[in-house]
Motif scaffolding. Structure first.
Motif, PDB file in Angstrom:
ATOM      1  N   LEU A  16      -8.684  -1.693  -7.170  1.00 40.69           N
ATOM      2  CA  LEU A  16      -7.388  -2.198  -7.626  1.00 40.69           C
ATOM      3  C   LEU A  16      -6.649  -1.149  -8.438  1.00 40.69           C
ATOM      4  CD1 LEU A  16      -8.406  -5.835  -8.635  1.00 40.69           C
ATOM      5  CD2 LEU A  16      -7.131  -5.122  -6.599  1.00 40.69           C
ATOM      6  N   PHE A  17      -7.396  -0.402  -9.239  1.00 44.60           N
ATOM      7  CA  PHE A  17      -6.786   0.655 -10.050  1.00 44.60           C
ATOM      8  C   PHE A  17      -6.167   1.739  -9.163  1.00 44.60           C
ATOM      9  CE2 PHE A  17      -7.324   4.927 -11.817  1.00 44.60           C
ATOM     10  CZ  PHE A  17      -6.495   4.844 -12.923  1.00 44.60           C
ATOM     11  N   VAL A  18      -6.907   2.214  -8.171  1.00 47.95           N
ATOM     12  CA  VAL A  18      -6.393   3.321  -7.362  1.00 47.95           C
ATOM     13  C   VAL A  18      -5.255   2.875  -6.442  1.00 47.95           C
ATOM     14  CG1 VAL A  18      -8.620   4.496  -7.441  1.00 47.95           C
ATOM     15  CG2 VAL A  18      -8.069   3.070  -5.466  1.00 47.95           C
ATOM     16  N   LEU A  19      -5.164   1.568  -6.193  1.00 48.31           N
ATOM     17  CA  LEU A  19      -4.076   1.060  -5.348  1.00 48.31           C
ATOM     18  C   LEU A  19      -2.789   0.823  -6.136  1.00 48.31           C
ATOM     19  CD1 LEU A  19      -5.954  -1.446  -3.026  1.00 48.31           C
ATOM     20  CD2 LEU A  19      -4.880   0.725  -2.362  1.00 48.31           C
ATOM     21  N   ALA A  20      -2.807   1.057  -7.449  1.00 46.83           N
ATOM     22  CA  ALA A  20      -1.613   0.805  -8.260  1.00 46.83           C
ATOM     23  C   ALA A  20      -0.436   1.672  -7.818  1.00 46.83           C
ATOM     24  CB  ALA A  20      -1.928   1.043  -9.741  1.00 46.83           C
ATOM     25  N   THR A  21      -0.686   2.954  -7.556  1.00 47.44           N
ATOM     26  CA  THR A  21       0.404   3.834  -7.129  1.00 47.44           C
ATOM     27  C   THR A  21       0.933   3.460  -5.749  1.00 47.44           C
ATOM     28  OG1 THR A  21      -0.370   5.656  -8.510  1.00 47.44           O
ATOM     29  CG2 THR A  21       1.064   6.233  -6.668  1.00 47.44           C
ATOM     30  N   PRO A  22       0.061   3.259  -4.723  1.00 48.67           N
ATOM     31  CA  PRO A  22       0.594   2.770  -3.443  1.00 48.67           C
ATOM     32  C   PRO A  22       1.356   1.456  -3.565  1.00 48.67           C
ATOM     33  CG  PRO A  22      -1.621   3.602  -3.137  1.00 48.67           C
ATOM     34  CD  PRO A  22      -1.365   3.599  -4.618  1.00 48.67           C
ATOM     35  N   PHE A  23       0.907   0.577  -4.479  1.00 48.91           N
ATOM     36  CA  PHE A  23       1.619  -0.680  -4.682  1.00 48.91           C
ATOM     37  C   PHE A  23       3.009  -0.418  -5.273  1.00 48.91           C
ATOM     38  CE2 PHE A  23       2.566  -4.378  -7.502  1.00 48.91           C
ATOM     39  CZ  PHE A  23       2.737  -5.325  -6.502  1.00 48.91           C
ATOM     40  N   ALA A  24       3.093   0.524  -6.214  1.00 47.93           N
ATOM     41  CA  ALA A  24       4.396   0.877  -6.782  1.00 47.93           C
ATOM     42  C   ALA A  24       5.321   1.458  -5.711  1.00 47.93           C
ATOM     43  CB  ALA A  24       4.210   1.874  -7.925  1.00 47.93           C
ATOM     44  N   LEU A  25       4.771   2.238  -4.806  1.00 44.49           N
ATOM     45  CA  LEU A  25       5.576   2.783  -3.707  1.00 44.49           C
ATOM     46  C   LEU A  25       6.050   1.669  -2.771  1.00 44.49           C
ATOM     47  CD1 LEU A  25       3.471   5.971  -2.866  1.00 44.49           C
ATOM     48  CD2 LEU A  25       5.696   5.890  -4.002  1.00 44.49           C
ATOM     49  N   TRP A  26       5.208   0.658  -2.571  1.00 39.14           N
ATOM     50  CA  TRP A  26       5.615  -0.492  -1.756  1.00 39.14           C
ATOM     51  C   TRP A  26       6.751  -1.250  -2.435  1.00 39.14           C
ATOM     52  CZ3 TRP A  26       5.055  -5.824  -2.840  1.00 39.14           C
ATOM     53  CH2 TRP A  26       5.364  -6.675  -1.767  1.00 39.14           C
ATOM     54  N   LEU A  27       6.632  -1.455  -3.756  1.00 37.96           N
ATOM     55  CA  LEU A  27       7.717  -2.115  -4.481  1.00 37.96           C
ATOM     56  C   LEU A  27       9.011  -1.314  -4.375  1.00 37.96           C
ATOM     57  CD1 LEU A  27       6.014  -3.334  -7.801  1.00 37.96           C
ATOM     58  CD2 LEU A  27       6.759  -4.732  -5.866  1.00 37.96           C
ATOM     59  N   TYR A  28       8.894  -0.012  -4.397  1.00 41.79           N
ATOM     60  CA  TYR A  28      10.068   0.865  -4.273  1.00 41.79           C
ATOM     61  C   TYR A  28      10.799   0.593  -2.958  1.00 41.79           C
ATOM     62  CZ  TYR A  28      12.787   5.208  -4.225  1.00 41.79           C
ATOM     63  OH  TYR A  28      13.807   6.139  -4.179  1.00 41.79           O
ATOM     64  N   GLN A  29      10.016   0.321  -1.914  1.00 43.53           N
ATOM     65  CA  GLN A  29      10.611   0.072  -0.598  1.00 43.53           C
ATOM     66  C   GLN A  29      11.270  -1.296  -0.493  1.00 43.53           C
ATOM     67  OE1 GLN A  29       7.310   0.763   2.173  1.00 43.53           O
ATOM     68  NE2 GLN A  29       8.463   2.473   3.029  1.00 43.53           N
TER      69      GLN A  29
ATOM     70  N   VAL B 268     -14.843   9.429  -2.738  1.00 41.95           N
ATOM     71  CA  VAL B 268     -14.381   9.499  -1.352  1.00 41.95           C
ATOM     72  C   VAL B 268     -13.746   8.167  -0.932  1.00 41.95           C
ATOM     73  CG1 VAL B 268     -15.122   9.743   1.050  1.00 41.95           C
ATOM     74  CG2 VAL B 268     -16.034  11.281  -0.698  1.00 41.95           C
ATOM     75  N   GLY B 269     -14.384   7.062  -1.315  1.00 39.52           N
ATOM     76  CA  GLY B 269     -13.829   5.754  -0.971  1.00 39.52           C
ATOM     77  C   GLY B 269     -12.466   5.528  -1.594  1.00 39.52           C
ATOM     78  N   ALA B 270     -12.294   5.946  -2.851  1.00 37.52           N
ATOM     79  CA  ALA B 270     -11.007   5.778  -3.528  1.00 37.52           C
ATOM     80  C   ALA B 270      -9.925   6.612  -2.861  1.00 37.52           C
ATOM     81  CB  ALA B 270     -11.137   6.170  -4.996  1.00 37.52           C
ATOM     82  N   ALA B 271     -10.248   7.860  -2.528  1.00 35.63           N
ATOM     83  CA  ALA B 271      -9.266   8.729  -1.863  1.00 35.63           C
ATOM     84  C   ALA B 271      -8.882   8.173  -0.494  1.00 35.63           C
ATOM     85  CB  ALA B 271      -9.832  10.141  -1.740  1.00 35.63           C
ATOM     86  N   ALA B 272      -9.885   7.686   0.255  1.00 33.73           N
ATOM     87  CA  ALA B 272      -9.609   7.124   1.578  1.00 33.73           C
ATOM     88  C   ALA B 272      -8.745   5.873   1.466  1.00 33.73           C
ATOM     89  CB  ALA B 272     -10.920   6.803   2.286  1.00 33.73           C
ATOM     90  N   LEU B 273      -9.002   5.052   0.462  1.00 34.65           N
ATOM     91  CA  LEU B 273      -8.231   3.824   0.264  1.00 34.65           C
ATOM     92  C   LEU B 273      -6.758   4.134  -0.003  1.00 34.65           C
ATOM     93  CD1 LEU B 273      -8.658   0.760   0.133  1.00 34.65           C
ATOM     94  CD2 LEU B 273      -9.057   0.999  -2.327  1.00 34.65           C
ATOM     95  N   VAL B 274      -6.499   5.143  -0.817  1.00 30.71           N
ATOM     96  CA  VAL B 274      -5.118   5.532  -1.108  1.00 30.71           C
ATOM     97  C   VAL B 274      -4.432   6.035   0.158  1.00 30.71           C
ATOM     98  CG1 VAL B 274      -3.675   7.191  -2.358  1.00 30.71           C
ATOM     99  CG2 VAL B 274      -5.546   6.026  -3.533  1.00 30.71           C
ATOM    100  N   ALA B 275      -5.111   6.891   0.918  1.00 37.54           N
ATOM    101  CA  ALA B 275      -4.520   7.425   2.146  1.00 37.54           C
ATOM    102  C   ALA B 275      -4.229   6.306   3.144  1.00 37.54           C
ATOM    103  CB  ALA B 275      -5.456   8.465   2.759  1.00 37.54           C
ATOM    104  N   LEU B 276      -5.151   5.350   3.274  1.00 39.91           N
ATOM    105  CA  LEU B 276      -4.932   4.230   4.197  1.00 39.91           C
ATOM    106  C   LEU B 276      -3.766   3.359   3.746  1.00 39.91           C
ATOM    107  CD1 LEU B 276      -8.628   3.172   4.922  1.00 39.91           C
ATOM    108  CD2 LEU B 276      -7.006   4.167   6.551  1.00 39.91           C
ATOM    109  N   ALA B 277      -3.639   3.138   2.436  1.00 37.40           N
ATOM    110  CA  ALA B 277      -2.540   2.321   1.916  1.00 37.40           C
ATOM    111  C   ALA B 277      -1.194   2.983   2.192  1.00 37.40           C
ATOM    112  CB  ALA B 277      -2.722   2.097   0.418  1.00 37.40           C
ATOM    113  N   LEU B 278      -1.126   4.299   2.031  1.00 41.86           N
ATOM    114  CA  LEU B 278       0.122   5.011   2.316  1.00 41.86           C
ATOM    115  C   LEU B 278       0.441   4.964   3.812  1.00 41.86           C
ATOM    116  CD1 LEU B 278      -0.280   8.190   0.059  1.00 41.86           C
ATOM    117  CD2 LEU B 278       1.134   6.176  -0.386  1.00 41.86           C
ATOM    118  N   ALA B 279      -0.591   5.165   4.644  1.00 43.47           N
ATOM    119  CA  ALA B 279      -0.381   5.146   6.088  1.00 43.47           C
ATOM    120  C   ALA B 279       0.069   3.766   6.561  1.00 43.47           C
ATOM    121  CB  ALA B 279      -1.663   5.555   6.804  1.00 43.47           C
TER     122      ALA B 279
END
Length: 261
Positions: free
Chosen positions: A27-40, A125-136
């Motif tokens: 949930l912590f690492v998804l905060a930035t992708p979530f903020a980018l989603w809100l931006y959209q 590795v899992g955290a980095a992959a989760l962020v990349a998947l959320a952005l994609a």
């Protein structure tokens, strides 16, 4: 020792409290992708200026730095995770079963170090992959780092995190207390101890420059750079490995003398 590592990793995989911490990290690492989603999707949020998108594709390494490392939050959470892992050994009495054989205590300490590195690498590795998947999933174009940059960044994050976590595990081995280990993970992983020591050393009258400046490029500084998506110089590997090795030596000294009755 390999059997002990397998047993430890199996137990870690079955622990509900450890998976709960992993969920918090996710949930912590998804905060930035979530903020980018809100931006959209939310014009009022975009108007706040909290998120500013570059014209070029998002630099994934920098997004990883902001999302995953988040200042020093990630090393703290890895420390908490590993403190919980090894405090459960004492709470359940499981450690008594692992150290019965000759040399069992040494094997336990070494397997604990191996499991700590494995867990830290897997979480990173899992955290980095989760962020990349959320952005994609949101359709954001991002600039992929080179394989060398990505592996170097993840290795340095994992090693710096587990080096700090080694102190939290040491506290658990000394006290057998989950709470003490968690506090140590937050205080040490957050860089507070290192920052305080750096200030003290810098203000010792007449101290040699080597003493005053010895922590100026240590783990807290490395983590700050990693949090900006910058791969540090190779000295980071040496510092992290040396710190973890020193912690493991102390683990060995403690576990060999500790009463487990």
């Amino acid at each position: 020792m390999l059997n002990m590592i397998r047993a430890q990793m199996y137990r870690i995989a079955k622990s509900r409290s450890i998976w709960a911490v992993c969920l918090i990290i996710a949930l912590f690492v998804l905060a930035t992708p979530f903020a980018l989603w809100l931006y959209q999707v939310w014009p009022a949020f975009a108007a706040t200026g909290i998120v500013e998108l570059p014209d070029d594709p998002l630099p994934l390494l920098r997004i990883w730095g902001v999302s995953v490392v988040g200042g020093s939050a990630f090393p703290m959470m890895v420390g908490v995770l590993l403190a919980l892992v090894f405090s459960e050994d004492f709470k359940s009495g499981y450690v008594k079963n692992l150290v019965q054989a000759r040399g069992g205590r040494v094997s336990y300490a070494l397997s604990a170090a191996a499991c700590s590195v494995i867990v830290s690498c897997a979480v990173t590795v899992g955290a980095a992959a989760l962020v990349a998947l959320a952005l994609a999933a949101q359709g954001y174009p991002f600039a992929m780092p080179t394989g060398t940059e990505a592996l170097g960044w993840m290795a340095q994050v994992a090693l710096c995190s587990v080096a700090y976590a080694g102190v939290a595990v040491l506290v658990v081995l000394v006290t057998g207390s989950e709470a003490a280990g968690v506090v140590a993970a937050v205080v040490v992983g957050g860089g507070m101890v290192e920052t305080a020591l750096r200030l003290v050393l810098a203000n010792i009258p007449g101290a040699p420059a080597a003493v005053r400046d010895c922590l100026d490029s240590y783990l807290a500084v490395d983590i700050a750079q990693l949090g900006q998506g910058i791969v540090c110089d190779p000295l980071t590997y040496a510092q992290a490995v040396a710190t973890l090795a020193a912690a493991v030596v102390l683990w060995l000294l403690v576990i060999r003398r500790k009463s487990l009755a």
